[in-house]
Design an enzyme around this catalytic site. Structure first.
Site, PDB file in Angstrom:
ATOM      1  N   GLU A 270      28.816   0.036  43.231  1.00  0.00           N
ATOM      2  CA  GLU A 270      28.268   1.008  42.291  1.00  0.00           C
ATOM      3  C   GLU A 270      28.931   0.896  40.919  1.00  0.00           C
ATOM      4  O   GLU A 270      28.267   0.978  39.882  1.00  0.00           O
ATOM      5  CB  GLU A 270      28.443   2.430  42.830  1.00  0.00           C
ATOM      6  CG  GLU A 270      27.724   2.692  44.144  1.00  0.00           C
ATOM      7  CD  GLU A 270      28.593   2.426  45.343  1.00  0.00           C
ATOM      8  OE1 GLU A 270      28.391   3.081  46.377  1.00  0.00           O
ATOM      9  OE2 GLU A 270      29.488   1.558  45.263  1.00  0.00           O
TER      10      GLU A 270
ATOM     11  N   CYS B 192      33.696  29.453  28.146  1.00  0.00           N
ATOM     12  CA  CYS B 192      34.016  28.874  26.840  1.00  0.00           C
ATOM     13  C   CYS B 192      33.362  29.746  25.751  1.00  0.00           C
ATOM     14  O   CYS B 192      32.575  30.640  26.057  1.00  0.00           O
ATOM     15  CB  CYS B 192      33.520  27.432  26.762  1.00  0.00           C
ATOM     16  SG  CYS B 192      31.714  27.270  26.734  1.00  0.00           S
TER      17      CYS B 192
ATOM     18  N   HIS C 286      34.006  -1.238  43.516  1.00  0.00           N
ATOM     19  CA  HIS C 286      32.866  -1.159  44.415  1.00  0.00           C
ATOM     20  C   HIS C 286      31.584  -1.584  43.728  1.00  0.00           C
ATOM     21  O   HIS C 286      31.525  -1.726  42.498  1.00  0.00           O
ATOM     22  CB  HIS C 286      32.737   0.267  44.953  1.00  0.00           C
ATOM     23  CG  HIS C 286      33.897   0.685  45.787  1.00  0.00           C
ATOM     24  ND1 HIS C 286      34.055   1.965  46.275  1.00  0.00           N
ATOM     25  CD2 HIS C 286      34.986  -0.011  46.238  1.00  0.00           C
ATOM     26  CE1 HIS C 286      35.164   2.044  46.971  1.00  0.00           C
ATOM     27  NE2 HIS C 286      35.751   0.861  46.955  1.00  0.00           N
TER      28      HIS C 286
END
Length: 427
Positions: free
Chosen positions: A107, A314, A105
């Site tokens: 983008e 995390c 595409h």
């Protein structure tokens, strides 16, 4: 330059309503390299060169902000790249990209070009401002790629103007547009001013002024109101919740990534209205850190915070949460995780144990927690329907979490005895 050919479909009555409105954007990118890992010289990506201008016929056909845009099966991206010098923007590049293939595409063409040409030629430490004028807003995959690009390029700011919204009713497209906004992209629908600027900058119009079409302003109000509604949404859609909070070990196709979603609820003991919302990771900041930043900007007092999170914290986030809890002894913090994040690694286990030691309640989401999260953050009217093996998976994950706590608690006791200094008896 050879004239551009606009391909239209045959009989519009033979097509479905959704196909009439949308361009052909087919499937995942097979064999493609992420925008920040490959370049135009890669064998996965053809040599991409932007066009300089558009023909008037192409602009007026593809950028018309109709609600039902039949036959507009291509996406055109007009861009302008500016570099910030002494606080002022200086234009460097200007051009046009269009969809090359169904799997490449406009983008993505820009991202490959920008990464391989601009960032390799110019200094990657400079600040850049990019302006896009799009005939269609980014699809699900392109919005995901652009969001990843912005997350790894903190020196780039992006302003997106779209003539029309692509599949704005699709929940996954809406979610990735919100993620794109969270990564710092500013988005708006193209108004009369943007259409005129786009014509003057990117269209070979022989100096002719912009000719607005009928219902331009009405369609702009519809597109912009719908876009702002999508971006301001504070509730999760049902499909997003069922996919992201699903506690199954393996997910069914299509294999989308399961990201971090943190739904929070602040309840004050003085009777104030609860504050609810949800957070996602944003530009190298995890959702837990964003929650801490939000709480530091408020006068908390005596408050209970309940968090429902897709992945357990995390080690870094666990350390920050533990320190924040110790700085606010009156705070009651409860964290319920749908799944455990890298639970087999010792430093992740230690992070969870440090949360317990700091007085943070950490547990696994069960049926009652999933139901409460659904009611407060998804749909209050519709009852929650559990998926297969929800309670069995919760018990299994809960046992794993209990073993982590017991093993690290035992290790803590052993270490405390090892540090004791026994005094010899008196003679």
């Amino acid at each position: 330059m050879a004239p551009e050919v606009t391909h239209t479909s045959g009989n519009p009555k033979a097509r479905a309503w959704t196909q009439e409105m949308q361009p052909h954007r087919v499937g995942p990118r097979a064999g493609m390299v992420p925008a920040c890992l490959g370049c135009c010289r890669s064998r996965h990506c053809p040599l991409i060169r932007p066009m300089q201008t558009l023909y008037q016929r192409t602009f007026y056909f593809h950028f018309k902000n109709l609600r039902f845009a039949n036959g507009r099966n291509n996406t055109f991206l007009c861009y302008e790249v500016r570099r910030m010098e002494c606080g002022l923007p200086v234009r460097l590049y200007r051009g046009v990209f269009k969809q090359v293939t169904p799997n490449l595409h406009a983008e993505e063409c820009f991202l490959y070009w920008f990464h391989s040409i601009v960032l390799e030629v110019l200094s990657p430490r400079e600040e850049y401002k990019i302006i896009w004028y799009l005939s269609w807003s980014p699809c699900f995959h392109c919005a995901d790629q652009v969001a990843k690009f912005l997350a790894t390029h903190c020196n780039v700011s992006l302003l997106i103007f779209s003539a029309r919204l692509y599949c704005f009713w699709d929940e996954w497209v809406q979610e990735n547009l919100r993620r794109l906004s969270q990564e710092g992209a500013q988005m708006a629908a193209m108004s009369f001013q943007e259409f005129r600027e786009c014509l003057e900058k990117f269209v070979d119009n022989d100096g002719q002024p912009f000719r607005p079409w009928k219902k331009l302003y009405r369609n702009y109000r519809f597109q912009n109101a719908m876009l702002q509604k999508i971006l301001r949404s504070t509730s999760l859609s049902e499909n997003i919740f069922r996919f992201q909070f699903n506690n199954q070990q393996r997910i069914k196709k299509p294999h989308r990534s399961r990201r971090t979603y943190l739904c929070y609820q602040l309840q004050w003991f003085d009777g104030r209205e609860p504050l609810r919302g949800y957070l996602q990771n944003k530009r190298a900041k995890h959702a837990e850190i964003l929650l801490i930043d939000m709480m530091r900007s408020m006068e908390l007092g005596q408050v209970q915070i309940t968090c429902y999170i897709t992945w357990s914290p995390c080690p870094t986030c666990a350390q920050e949460l533990a320190a924040f809890k110790q700085d606010h002894p009156d705070l009651v913090l409860r964290i319920y995780a749908s799944r455990l994040y890298f639970h087999w690694k010792r430093k992740f286990q230690k992070g969870l144990y440090n949360l317990w030691r700091a007085g943070v309640h950490v547990d696994v989401m069960g049926l009652s927690e999933f139901t409460d999260c659904w009611t407060n953050f998804v749909n209050q009217q519709k009852p929650f329907k559990a998926w297969d093996r929800l309670e069995g998976n919760s018990r299994s994950i809960g046992r794993r979490l209990s073993r982590i706590r017991e093993s690290w608690g035992l290790q803590d006791v052993i270490n405390s005895f090892g540090n004791l200094q026994l005094t010899p008896p008196l003679p």
